[in-house]
Design a protein around this motif. Structure first.
Motif, PDB file in Angstrom:
ATOM      1  N   TYR A  13      49.618  51.286  24.646  1.00 26.12           N
ATOM      2  CA  TYR A  13      49.046  51.501  23.312  1.00 26.12           C
ATOM      3  C   TYR A  13      49.199  50.194  22.547  1.00 26.12           C
ATOM      4  CZ  TYR A  13      47.584  53.870  19.071  1.00 26.12           C
ATOM      5  OH  TYR A  13      46.885  54.251  17.956  1.00 26.12           O
ATOM      6  N   ILE A  14      48.070  49.588  22.240  1.00 31.98           N
ATOM      7  CA  ILE A  14      48.053  48.270  21.599  1.00 31.98           C
ATOM      8  C   ILE A  14      47.647  48.444  20.143  1.00 31.98           C
ATOM      9  CG2 ILE A  14      47.029  45.973  21.633  1.00 31.98           C
ATOM     10  CD1 ILE A  14      46.542  46.378  24.639  1.00 31.98           C
ATOM     11  N   THR A  15      48.546  48.130  19.233  1.00 32.38           N
ATOM     12  CA  THR A  15      48.279  48.313  17.802  1.00 32.38           C
ATOM     13  C   THR A  15      47.659  47.085  17.162  1.00 32.38           C
ATOM     14  OG1 THR A  15      50.549  47.636  17.286  1.00 32.38           O
ATOM     15  CG2 THR A  15      50.130  49.999  17.558  1.00 32.38           C
ATOM     16  N   GLU A  16      47.958  45.898  17.711  1.00 31.76           N
ATOM     17  CA  GLU A  16      47.429  44.653  17.149  1.00 31.76           C
ATOM     18  C   GLU A  16      46.978  43.733  18.275  1.00 31.76           C
ATOM     19  OE1 GLU A  16      50.378  42.899  14.671  1.00 31.76           O
ATOM     20  OE2 GLU A  16      50.303  44.470  13.140  1.00 31.76           O
ATOM     21  N   GLY A  17      46.026  42.867  17.948  1.00 37.75           N
ATOM     22  CA  GLY A  17      45.523  41.936  18.939  1.00 37.75           C
ATOM     23  C   GLY A  17      44.601  42.609  19.927  1.00 37.75           C
ATOM     24  N   ASN A  18      44.256  41.855  20.974  1.00 28.98           N
ATOM     25  CA  ASN A  18      43.300  42.387  21.957  1.00 28.98           C
ATOM     26  C   ASN A  18      43.717  42.102  23.388  1.00 28.98           C
ATOM     27  OD1 ASN A  18      42.921  39.613  21.948  1.00 28.98           O
ATOM     28  ND2 ASN A  18      40.695  39.751  22.184  1.00 28.98           N
ATOM     29  N   GLU A  19      44.984  41.724  23.603  1.00 26.14           N
ATOM     30  CA  GLU A  19      45.435  41.396  24.948  1.00 26.14           C
ATOM     31  C   GLU A  19      46.241  42.536  25.556  1.00 26.14           C
ATOM     32  OE1 GLU A  19      47.544  37.721  24.718  1.00 26.14           O
ATOM     33  OE2 GLU A  19      45.732  36.528  24.389  1.00 26.14           O
ATOM     34  N   PHE A  20      46.122  42.698  26.878  1.00 25.06           N
ATOM     35  CA  PHE A  20      46.868  43.727  27.599  1.00 25.06           C
ATOM     36  C   PHE A  20      47.488  43.118  28.846  1.00 25.06           C
ATOM     37  CE2 PHE A  20      42.634  43.733  29.424  1.00 25.06           C
ATOM     38  CZ  PHE A  20      42.863  43.835  30.783  1.00 25.06           C
ATOM     39  N   LYS A  21      48.568  43.758  29.328  1.00 24.62           N
ATOM     40  CA  LYS A  21      49.230  43.282  30.546  1.00 24.62           C
ATOM     41  C   LYS A  21      49.942  44.449  31.228  1.00 24.62           C
ATOM     42  CE  LYS A  21      51.660  39.450  30.513  1.00 24.62           C
ATOM     43  NZ  LYS A  21      52.788  38.496  30.320  1.00 24.62           N
ATOM     44  N   PHE A  22      49.654  44.618  32.528  1.00 23.05           N
ATOM     45  CA  PHE A  22      50.393  45.547  33.388  1.00 23.05           C
ATOM     46  C   PHE A  22      51.171  44.717  34.401  1.00 23.05           C
ATOM     47  CE2 PHE A  22      46.640  48.001  32.055  1.00 23.05           C
ATOM     48  CZ  PHE A  22      47.250  49.136  31.547  1.00 23.05           C
ATOM     49  N   GLU A  23      52.414  45.114  34.693  1.00 26.90           N
ATOM     50  CA  GLU A  23      53.252  44.354  35.610  1.00 26.90           C
ATOM     51  C   GLU A  23      53.787  45.240  36.729  1.00 26.90           C
ATOM     52  OE1 GLU A  23      55.308  40.838  33.134  1.00 26.90           O
ATOM     53  OE2 GLU A  23      55.916  42.829  32.438  1.00 26.90           O
ATOM     54  N   LEU A  24      54.103  44.584  37.861  1.00 20.89           N
ATOM     55  CA  LEU A  24      54.728  45.234  39.017  1.00 20.89           C
ATOM     56  C   LEU A  24      53.945  46.487  39.435  1.00 20.89           C
ATOM     57  CD1 LEU A  24      58.497  44.851  38.080  1.00 20.89           C
ATOM     58  CD2 LEU A  24      57.061  43.338  39.451  1.00 20.89           C
ATOM     59  N   LEU A  25      52.779  46.231  40.003  1.00 16.00           N
ATOM     60  CA  LEU A  25      51.865  47.305  40.364  1.00 16.00           C
ATOM     61  C   LEU A  25      51.786  47.473  41.875  1.00 16.00           C
ATOM     62  CD1 LEU A  25      48.926  46.419  37.960  1.00 16.00           C
ATOM     63  CD2 LEU A  25      50.709  48.129  37.608  1.00 16.00           C
ATOM     64  N   GLU A  26      51.615  48.732  42.291  1.00 13.67           N
ATOM     65  CA  GLU A  26      51.347  49.011  43.693  1.00 13.67           C
ATOM     66  C   GLU A  26      49.995  48.416  44.059  1.00 13.67           C
ATOM     67  OE1 GLU A  26      51.063  52.865  46.712  1.00 13.67           O
ATOM     68  OE2 GLU A  26      51.381  53.157  44.557  1.00 13.67           O
ATOM     69  N   PRO A  27      49.898  47.727  45.204  1.00 12.21           N
ATOM     70  CA  PRO A  27      48.644  47.039  45.565  1.00 12.21           C
ATOM     71  C   PRO A  27      47.581  48.010  46.087  1.00 12.21           C
ATOM     72  CG  PRO A  27      50.291  46.697  47.267  1.00 12.21           C
ATOM     73  CD  PRO A  27      50.983  47.434  46.164  1.00 12.21           C
ATOM     74  N   ILE A  28      46.837  48.583  45.171  1.00 15.31           N
ATOM     75  CA  ILE A  28      45.725  49.474  45.516  1.00 15.31           C
ATOM     76  C   ILE A  28      44.523  49.080  44.653  1.00 15.31           C
ATOM     77  CG2 ILE A  28      47.204  51.389  46.229  1.00 15.31           C
ATOM     78  CD1 ILE A  28      46.754  52.664  43.501  1.00 15.31           C
ATOM     79  N   THR A  29      43.480  49.885  44.685  1.00 14.74           N
ATOM     80  CA  THR A  29      42.293  49.625  43.874  1.00 14.74           C
ATOM     81  C   THR A  29      42.390  50.415  42.572  1.00 14.74           C
ATOM     82  OG1 THR A  29      40.917  49.233  45.819  1.00 14.74           O
ATOM     83  CG2 THR A  29      39.781  49.778  43.773  1.00 14.74           C
ATOM     84  N   TYR A  30      42.189  49.715  41.450  1.00 17.16           N
ATOM     85  CA  TYR A  30      42.306  50.336  40.132  1.00 17.16           C
ATOM     86  C   TYR A  30      40.995  50.211  39.351  1.00 17.16           C
ATOM     87  CZ  TYR A  30      47.410  50.028  40.833  1.00 17.16           C
ATOM     88  OH  TYR A  30      48.694  50.153  41.313  1.00 17.16           O
ATOM     89  N   LYS A  31      40.944  50.972  38.267  1.00 16.87           N
ATOM     90  CA  LYS A  31      39.986  50.777  37.188  1.00 16.87           C
ATOM     91  C   LYS A  31      40.779  50.681  35.895  1.00 16.87           C
ATOM     92  CE  LYS A  31      35.893  53.215  39.037  1.00 16.87           C
ATOM     93  NZ  LYS A  31      36.369  53.447  40.397  1.00 16.87           N
ATOM     94  N   ILE A  32      40.229  49.979  34.909  1.00 14.63           N
ATOM     95  CA  ILE A  32      40.858  49.922  33.587  1.00 14.63           C
ATOM     96  C   ILE A  32      39.921  50.569  32.585  1.00 14.63           C
ATOM     97  CG2 ILE A  32      41.789  48.466  31.752  1.00 14.63           C
ATOM     98  CD1 ILE A  32      42.455  46.369  33.804  1.00 14.63           C
ATOM     99  N   ARG A  33      40.424  51.574  31.881  1.00 20.60           N
ATOM    100  CA  ARG A  33      39.667  52.274  30.846  1.00 20.60           C
ATOM    101  C   ARG A  33      40.312  52.013  29.485  1.00 20.60           C
ATOM    102  NH1 ARG A  33      38.985  58.154  32.361  1.00 20.60           N
ATOM    103  NH2 ARG A  33      41.142  58.423  31.729  1.00 20.60           N
ATOM    104  N   VAL A  34      39.466  51.754  28.497  1.00 21.75           N
ATOM    105  CA  VAL A  34      39.943  51.473  27.144  1.00 21.75           C
ATOM    106  C   VAL A  34      39.338  52.478  26.177  1.00 21.75           C
ATOM    107  CG1 VAL A  34      40.076  49.770  25.280  1.00 21.75           C
ATOM    108  CG2 VAL A  34      40.169  49.015  27.669  1.00 21.75           C
ATOM    109  N   ILE A  35      40.169  53.030  25.306  1.00 22.83           N
ATOM    110  CA  ILE A  35      39.718  53.920  24.233  1.00 22.83           C
ATOM    111  C   ILE A  35      39.987  53.221  22.903  1.00 22.83           C
ATOM    112  CG2 ILE A  35      40.090  56.141  23.085  1.00 22.83           C
ATOM    113  CD1 ILE A  35      41.041  57.204  25.837  1.00 22.83           C
TER     114      ILE A  35
END
Length: 553
Positions: A473-495
């Motif tokens: 949940y990002i309250t300010e700015g427009n940058e995002f970061k996910f760390e230490l992820l299982e190596p699979i195929t993802y999608k990113i959805r933004v609301i």
């Protein structure tokens, strides 16, 4: 001699039959040419026409493929009165109704007419004629997006419709005056429109009714009336589901020793106001129902102020008087589900969901097992309820260090470990496995920025099964970061969470409010939403562009 003549006669007859018998020629190229129109009545682009029937003659035998769905006629006619038939090389449409004065009619046959032998469909076949002196030539075009596309969704099943501004019907009550279907990419165009003011809608027409079913079909609308005097392009529709039914309390009554509140739809927010709620009265929520439980019978009715709100912000604000009588009815058995099979690195969240509020836990028989001979005791500090007024979802939060060499950890609980508010114990033994990932197998980072929208944002990392793996949940700015992820195929959805309530809000047609925007990362070269990451990778500088807002852009 007679016998020989008889044999000769049979042989000659056989040769004659073999020569005369017709069969499909073997070999040769397959016919891939669509049927060609030889004649139309009335003729295309003709004026002052009021036909009782329409005839189209082709250069070969033809057949029809679901003409009631695939033939689009604008402006609207009563399709129930049409009789559409194909005989040899001719299509006949009996109208059986009067046409409007000074109006341009368009019969778009799409792929409804095929040749009889190979099923090759006609392409771009339209018949345009006018009942007046001119052919209307205005055009309305744009694109349709889908906020939450489901498996099997096809843009070709999306209808875009225009209603005259003075029409008392709408997309939920009657077919539109003008309509078109989107193509496979969501692009659409309605042509030969008469100058005037219109209301515009789009919807996924699952049942081919030419109107939207607001409880089951995704749809969108443009709030402003569109004045079409010249070509209008760049219209945007963003489809999503939104049940426009206002939430209601349909019934409240005693059920054994409990008290049921029956609703016409599921609530998004629930508030029960009484000092006993969360102390000796608890509740659970099932399909369109809230059930109140008491630790003991209560002689007098309990006054409870009830406030409900659905996803469209419709509300119920009332007072109930709940009764908790002593009951001889046998209590329902205590059952549970568990989020087994999850992969984790160090932080392990175990979720147990019960069918009733939990009153007590026996910690002596609740533990984590690993390496067959070792275990981790679960203590009260590791446990929390998702909602203390419900006590039906139990969260167990653990940190498993890298020093633990095993890949599989198992949560175990004996029978009678959990006791519910009605005194029932779990009969089923709990044994659920979770797989611990190794640090060296993980992707290091997935990061980027969001453009074209306004914070706050809900950023969701989704797997191939549309399950949310992580959420920011990002309250300010427009940058995002996910760390230490299982190596699979993802999608990113933004609301785009403009009202800051931390969940997506659908459209509200009655209150003339658009849905909150939802958009996805799309690869700029492949146009794919898939993000493939591998062990040790750092994937950064992804740019997620917001979906254009509904309306004329």
């Amino acid at each position: 001699m007679k016998y020989r003549l008889y044999i000769s006669f049979l042989f000659l007859a056989f040769l004659f039959y073999a020569c005369a018998k017709q069969s499909t020629p073997m070999g040769g190229p397959r016919d891939q040419d669509p049927p060609v129109v030889l004649e139309m009545f009335p003729s295309n682009q003709s004026l002052n026409q009021r036909p009782e029937e329409i005839l189209i003659v082709f250069d070969e035998y033809i057949k029809l493929d679901n003409p009631n769905k695939n033939i689009i006629i604008t402006p609207k006619v009563d399709k129930d009165e049409l009789v559409i038939t194909a005989l040899k090389n001719t299509v006949k449409i009996e109208l059986n109704q009067d046409l409007e004065d000074s109006t341009t009619y368009v019969f778009n046959f799409q792929k409804s007419i095929e040749d009889l032998s190979e099923g090759n469909p006609t392409e771009n076949l339209k018949l345009v004629f006018s009942t007046g002196e001119t052919i209307d030539s205005l055009k309305f075009s744009g694109k349709v997006n889908n906020y939450f596309p489901k498996r099997g969704f096809l843009y070709e099943n999306v209808i875009i419709g225009l209603y005259e501004s003075n029409d008392t019907t709408d997309v939920f009550t009657a077919p539109p005056y003008y309509l078109s279907q989107a193509d496979s990419l969501g692009n659409f165009s309605i042509e030969n429109i008469k100058a005037g003011k219109y209301r515009a809608y789009a919807w996924h027409d699952d049942n081919n009714s030419l109107k939207a079913e607001y409880k089951s079909e995704a749809y969108d609308f443009i709030l402003d009336t569109i004045d079409i005097q010249d070509e209008v392009s760049g219209a945007i529709f963003n489809l999503s589901n939104a049940d426009q039914t206002q939430i209601k309390l349909t019934r409240s009554s005693t059920s054994g020793g409990n008290y049921d509140l029956v609703l016409n739809k599921d609530p998004l927010e629930i508030e029960l106001a009484n000092e006993r709620i969360g102390k000796d009265i608890f509740y659970i929520v099932t399909d369109k129902k809230i059930t109140l439980y008491s630790t003991q019978p209560i002689q007098d009715s309990v006054k409870i102020d009830l406030q409900l709100q659905d996803s469209l912000s419709f509300k119920v604000d009332t007072t109930i008087y709940a009764k908790f009588e002593e009951s001889k009815r046998r209590a329902e058995k205590l059952t549970y589900t568990v989020n087994s099979g999850k992969n984790f690195y160090q932080d392990l969240l175990i979720e147990l969901t019960f069918n009733k509020p939990i009153a007590d836990i026996s910690y002596d028989s609740l533990y984590i097992a690993y390496d067959t001979a070792f275990q981790i005791t679960i203590t009260p500090e590791m446990i929390s309820f998702q909602d203390s007024m419900k006590r039906d979802q139990l969260n167990i939060q653990l940190i498993i260090p890298d020093s633990l060499t095993t890949d599989i950890v198992t949560i175990k609980a004996a029978d009678s470990t959990f006791r519910d508010i009605e005194g029932q114990f779990n009969e089923a033994v709990l044994a659920a496995n979770y797989r611990k990932l190794k640090r060296e197998t993980l992707a290091d980072e997935l990061s980027g920025q969001i453009v074209g929208a306004t914070a706050p944002y809900i950023v969701q990392l989704i797997d191939s099964k549309s399950q949310i793996i992580k959420e920011l949940y990002i309250t300010e700015g427009n940058e995002f970061k996910f760390e230490l992820l299982e190596p699979i195929t993802y999608k990113i959805r933004v609301i785009e969470d403009l009202n800051k309530n931390r969940h997506w809000d659908p459209s509200n047609y009655l209150e003339e409010r658009y849905a909150e925007r939802v958009f996805y990362y799309v690869h700029p070269d492949t146009n794919s939403q898939d993000i493939v990451i591998k062990s040790g990778w750092i994937t950064e500088d992804l740019t997620i562009e917001a979906t254009p807002k509904t309306g004329l852009n």
